[in-house]
Scaffold this motif. Structure first.
Motif, PDB file in Angstrom:
ATOM      1  N   LEU A   1       0.523  -1.307  -0.131  1.00 27.20           N
ATOM      2  CA  LEU A   1       0.165   0.060   0.135  1.00 27.20           C
ATOM      3  C   LEU A   1       0.987   0.963  -0.428  1.00 27.20           C
ATOM      4  O   LEU A   1       2.113   1.028   0.651  1.00 27.20           O
ATOM      5  N   SER A   2       0.022   2.267  -0.443  1.00 22.61           N
ATOM      6  CA  SER A   2       0.970   3.832  -0.459  1.00 22.61           C
ATOM      7  C   SER A   2       1.151   4.663   1.007  1.00 22.61           C
ATOM      8  O   SER A   2       0.665   3.480   1.885  1.00 22.61           O
ATOM      9  N   SER A   3       1.939   4.885   1.070  1.00 16.01           N
ATOM     10  CA  SER A   3       1.780   5.522   2.672  1.00 16.01           C
ATOM     11  C   SER A   3       0.947   6.486   2.861  1.00 16.01           C
ATOM     12  O   SER A   3       0.789   6.069   3.831  1.00 16.01           O
ATOM     13  N   GLY A   4       0.350   7.010   2.380  1.00 14.52           N
ATOM     14  CA  GLY A   4      -0.595   7.584   1.937  1.00 14.52           C
ATOM     15  C   GLY A   4      -2.421   6.751   2.807  1.00 14.52           C
ATOM     16  O   GLY A   4      -2.888   6.820   3.880  1.00 14.52           O
ATOM     17  N   ALA A   5      -2.470   5.425   2.338  1.00 13.93           N
ATOM     18  CA  ALA A   5      -3.486   4.526   2.687  1.00 13.93           C
ATOM     19  C   ALA A   5      -3.181   4.500   4.049  1.00 13.93           C
ATOM     20  O   ALA A   5      -3.725   4.049   4.997  1.00 13.93           O
ATOM     21  N   VAL A   6      -1.685   3.554   4.344  1.00 15.92           N
ATOM     22  CA  VAL A   6      -1.133   3.601   5.614  1.00 15.92           C
ATOM     23  C   VAL A   6      -1.068   4.742   6.441  1.00 15.92           C
ATOM     24  O   VAL A   6      -2.032   4.073   8.039  1.00 15.92           O
ATOM     25  N   TYR A   7      -1.291   5.286   6.271  1.00 14.55           N
ATOM     26  CA  TYR A   7      -1.500   6.884   7.213  1.00 14.55           C
ATOM     27  C   TYR A   7      -3.004   6.994   7.738  1.00 14.55           C
ATOM     28  O   TYR A   7      -2.919   7.449   8.553  1.00 14.55           O
ATOM     29  N   LEU A   8      -3.635   6.924   6.412  1.00 16.48           N
ATOM     30  CA  LEU A   8      -5.263   6.738   7.093  1.00 16.48           C
ATOM     31  C   LEU A   8      -5.839   5.924   8.013  1.00 16.48           C
ATOM     32  O   LEU A   8      -6.616   6.507   8.554  1.00 16.48           O
TER      33      LEU A   8
END
Length: 204
Positions: A43-50
């Motif tokens: 997953l992208s960083s944005g997806a994880v940090y969500l």
């Protein structure tokens, strides 16, 4: 961002947690970066940090997740009244731990989390809270058995509860160090020792 279902969100959180756990087991907390976790879960960083603001949040959630099943077994058995002997309760909990370790490295991860909890106040508080809850459950269980005369009344219930927890923690450490085969027969052996000790028999 489009609204997603709770089922989708839960599945995504589990995907991230499983990836983080694999990374932590493989390299340890300190050597694992968030980039490692992004790559592991795909997953992208944005997806994880969500879902998780950082590595510490993942560690906290893994601590809760890995102890949740164990806590539930302790609560269920300790609330079963005097129908469950002390040795049976302990054996059931230890057997669950062994099964979880075979499935996902439960004990190894937990020992790593314990180590981090010594210097991380937030994680330390999570562990202290969970331990207080488990100790309270065991203390109530011991009192109930003492009242039913199925357990020696000459021992402090809270001290007995703490010793039972200590047996569980020692088992986890040995499970992490030696693996499931290294603790073969230990659950039954501890169950027998505790059943005898708490029956009021003189072991000296």
């Amino acid at each position: 961002m489009p609204k997603v279902s709770q089922e989708y969100a839960d599945a995504r959180r589990l995907q991230i947690l499983d990836a983080a756990q694999r990374c932590f087991l493989r390299a340890g907390f300190h050597e694992t970066s968030m980039q490692d976790i992004f790559a592991e879960c795909g997953l992208s960083s944005g997806a994880v940090y969500l879902y998780f603001p950082g590595k510490d949040a993942l560690v906290l959630e893994l601590a809760r997740e890995n102890l949740r099943d164990v806590s539930e077994v302790v609560r269920r058995l300790s609330r079963s009244g005097t129908s469950q002997a002390p040795g049976k309760v302990l054996s059931s909990v230890l057997s669950l731990m062994r099964k979880k370790h075979r499935e996902n490295g439960f004990a190894t991860l937990l020992v790593q989390i314990w180590s981090k909890a010594l210097t991380d106040p937030q994680l330390g508080e999570v562990f202290r809270t969970l331990q207080r809850e488990l100790r309270d459950e065991f203390t109530d269980y011991v009192r109930e058995h003492q009242a039913a005369s199925s357990m020696s009344a000459h021992r402090d219930p809270a001290a007995v509860a703490g010793a039972l927890l200590g047996s569980m923690q020692g088992y986890i450490l040995q499970l992490a160090m030696y693996g499931p085969r290294g603790v073969d027969g230990m659950a039954d052996a501890l169950a027998g020792v505790w059943t005898q000790a708490l029956s009021g028999e003189n072991l000296s």
